[in-house]
Scaffold this motif. Structure first.
Motif, short mmCIF file in Angstrom:
data_model
loop_
_atom_site.label_atom_id
_atom_site.label_comp_id
_atom_site.label_asym_id
_atom_site.label_seq_id
_atom_site.Cartn_x
_atom_site.Cartn_y
_atom_site.Cartn_z
N LYS A 143 -8.05 4.56 3.32
CA LYS A 143 -6.82 5.33 3.54
C LYS A 143 -5.94 4.66 4.60
CE LYS A 143 -5.29 9.98 4.85
NZ LYS A 143 -5.76 11.35 5.24
N ALA A 144 -6.56 4.25 5.71
CA ALA A 144 -5.80 3.62 6.80
C ALA A 144 -5.23 2.27 6.36
CB ALA A 144 -6.69 3.46 8.02
N CYS A 145 -5.99 1.50 5.61
CA CYS A 145 -5.50 0.20 5.14
C CYS A 145 -4.29 0.35 4.23
CB CYS A 145 -6.62 -0.56 4.41
SG CYS A 145 -7.83 -1.34 5.50
N VAL A 146 -4.34 1.31 3.33
CA VAL A 146 -3.20 1.53 2.44
C VAL A 146 -1.99 1.98 3.24
CG1 VAL A 146 -2.34 2.93 0.52
CG2 VAL A 146 -4.67 2.02 0.44
N LYS A 147 -2.20 2.86 4.21
CA LYS A 147 -1.09 3.36 5.04
C LYS A 147 -0.42 2.24 5.83
CE LYS A 147 -1.71 8.26 6.17
NZ LYS A 147 -0.28 8.57 6.10
N THR A 148 -1.22 1.32 6.36
CA THR A 148 -0.68 0.29 7.25
C THR A 148 -0.43 -1.05 6.56
OG1 THR A 148 -2.94 -0.31 7.96
CG2 THR A 148 -1.76 1.33 9.28
N GLY A 149 -0.63 -1.10 5.24
CA GLY A 149 -0.36 -2.33 4.50
C GLY A 149 -1.32 -3.45 4.81
N THR A 150 -2.60 -3.11 4.94
CA THR A 150 -3.62 -4.09 5.30
C THR A 150 -4.54 -4.35 4.11
OG1 THR A 150 -3.60 -3.28 7.58
CG2 THR A 150 -5.53 -4.56 6.89
N HIS A 151 -4.77 -5.62 3.80
CA HIS A 151 -5.66 -5.96 2.69
C HIS A 151 -7.10 -5.59 3.04
CE1 HIS A 151 -2.32 -7.81 0.76
NE2 HIS A 151 -2.18 -8.75 1.69
N TYR A 152 -7.85 -5.14 2.05
CA TYR A 152 -9.16 -4.53 2.28
C TYR A 152 -10.20 -5.10 1.33
CZ TYR A 152 -12.75 -0.85 1.77
OH TYR A 152 -13.93 -0.16 1.69
N CYS A 153 -11.40 -5.36 1.86
CA CYS A 153 -12.55 -5.63 0.99
C CYS A 153 -13.78 -5.02 1.63
CB CYS A 153 -12.74 -7.13 0.73
SG CYS A 153 -13.15 -8.11 2.18
#
Length: 323
Positions: A143-153
């Motif tokens: 959720k936080a990654c999507v909110k802040t525009g951060t790529h996630y794995c």
């Protein structure tokens, strides 16, 4: 609910943050990142890999970093970290400094604290999530990654949880150009990468895959604490009922089924008692092969990936999925 604007990527102090670095998998990720950073330092490129190590306990993260540096020096003295700059920041919002050399900093973050999640994710370009079980601790990071525009794995193998994250966050992630890449650990990646390389090789020759057979050699190892907790969570009767219902449901507006309809027969066939439990002779390995405990997970992952990669199209008659 806390809110956060997407931070300009040029102002983010980290290239990569490892969240949950003190666990078995997190430690392994940290070791390999430090090795990569050291190789970059020794290369002619003026490039610094800015690494953040994140967890709930500052003391545990510091102990982890000290242990990893000590291990790398002992295992491979020729590439020890003795000449590198290890910049340990222990403030709650510490940043990694720039300049030639290895730079590591510590971030304090807790999945139960949304503000700390947003602060952590908006300070990095890529977040590697290693804190499981993901059904307990994972959603806050996504959720936080999507909110802040951060790529996630992440390193999860929890198919129902990933299915839930797709339903909740996939559309927004696509809209914002954020990559969400689950199943990136050593449990799933070798199988998925193997399928892709074989499929691409055949396609380059104008052929298609009709059958995929994967065999893995097991090494002596124990089940990490997080993996055991994940298994126990999944076996709860209430969780089983909820998970199976979610996997069967159609959700056309946000990613569809986890396994597209045309691949369901392939998945069922691979997991049938005859194919799943019965030892099979491998003509390639010249030996019998037995049950792999990751099979139920990887069958789902491969079926979804094969559909996304369109491995069933081309010369394959009727565009049927392979088995």
């Amino acid at each position: 609910m806390a809110s956060a604007a997407i931070v300009d990527s040029s102002s983010r102090p980290y290239d990569i943050i490892v969240f949950g670095c003190t666990g078995n998998a997190g430690r392994g990720v940290t070791i390999n990142l430090l090795k990569l950073a050291h190789l970059l330092e020794k290369s002619k490129e003026d490039r610094v890999l800015r690494i953040g190590l994140a967890g709930r306990s500052r003391d545990r993260v510091e102990q982890l970093l000290e242990s990893v540096c000590r291990e790398l020096e002992i295992v491979n003295p020729c590439s020890s970290l003795g000449s590198s700059k290890v910049d340990i920041r222990t403030s709650d919002s510490g940043g990694a400094s720039s300049g030639k050399g290895l730079t590591v900093a510590i971030e304090i973050a807790d999945s139960t604290d949304e503000i700390s999640m947003l602060r952590m994710t908006q300070s990095t370009h890529v977040l590697i999530a290693c804190a499981g079980p993901f059904g307990r601790y994972g959603e806050a990071v996504v959720k936080a990654c999507v909110k802040t525009g951060t790529h996630y794995c992440d390193i999860t193998g929890e198919v129902p949880w990933v299915n839930s994250m797709i339903r909740k966050y996939n559309a927004e992630a696509i809209q914002k150009g954020v990559t969400l890449c689950p199943f990136s650990g050593y449990d799933c990646l070798p199988a998925e990468l193997g399928m892709y390389l074989v499929g691409k090789g055949l396609r380059d020759q104008g052929k298609d895959m009709t059958t995929l057979e994967l065999a893995f050699t097991s090494f002596k190892s124990g089940a990490p604490h997080g993996t055991l907790n994940t298994a126990l969570d999944a076996l709860q009767p209430s969780e089983l009922k909820k998970n199976f219902a979610a996997m069967r449901a159609d959700n056309t507006e946000n990613g569809g089924r986890f396994i597209p309809k045309e691949w369901i027969a392939t998945a069922k066939g691979a997991l049938s008692p005859v194919n799943f439990l019965k030892p099979r002779w491998s003509s390639n390995l010249k030996c019998f092969t037995g049950l792999n405990f990751m099979c139920p997970i990887n069958v789902h992952v491969l079926c979804r990936s094969a559909a996304e990669l369109k491995l069933h199209t081309g010369t394959n008659k009727n565009n049927k999925p392979f088995t």
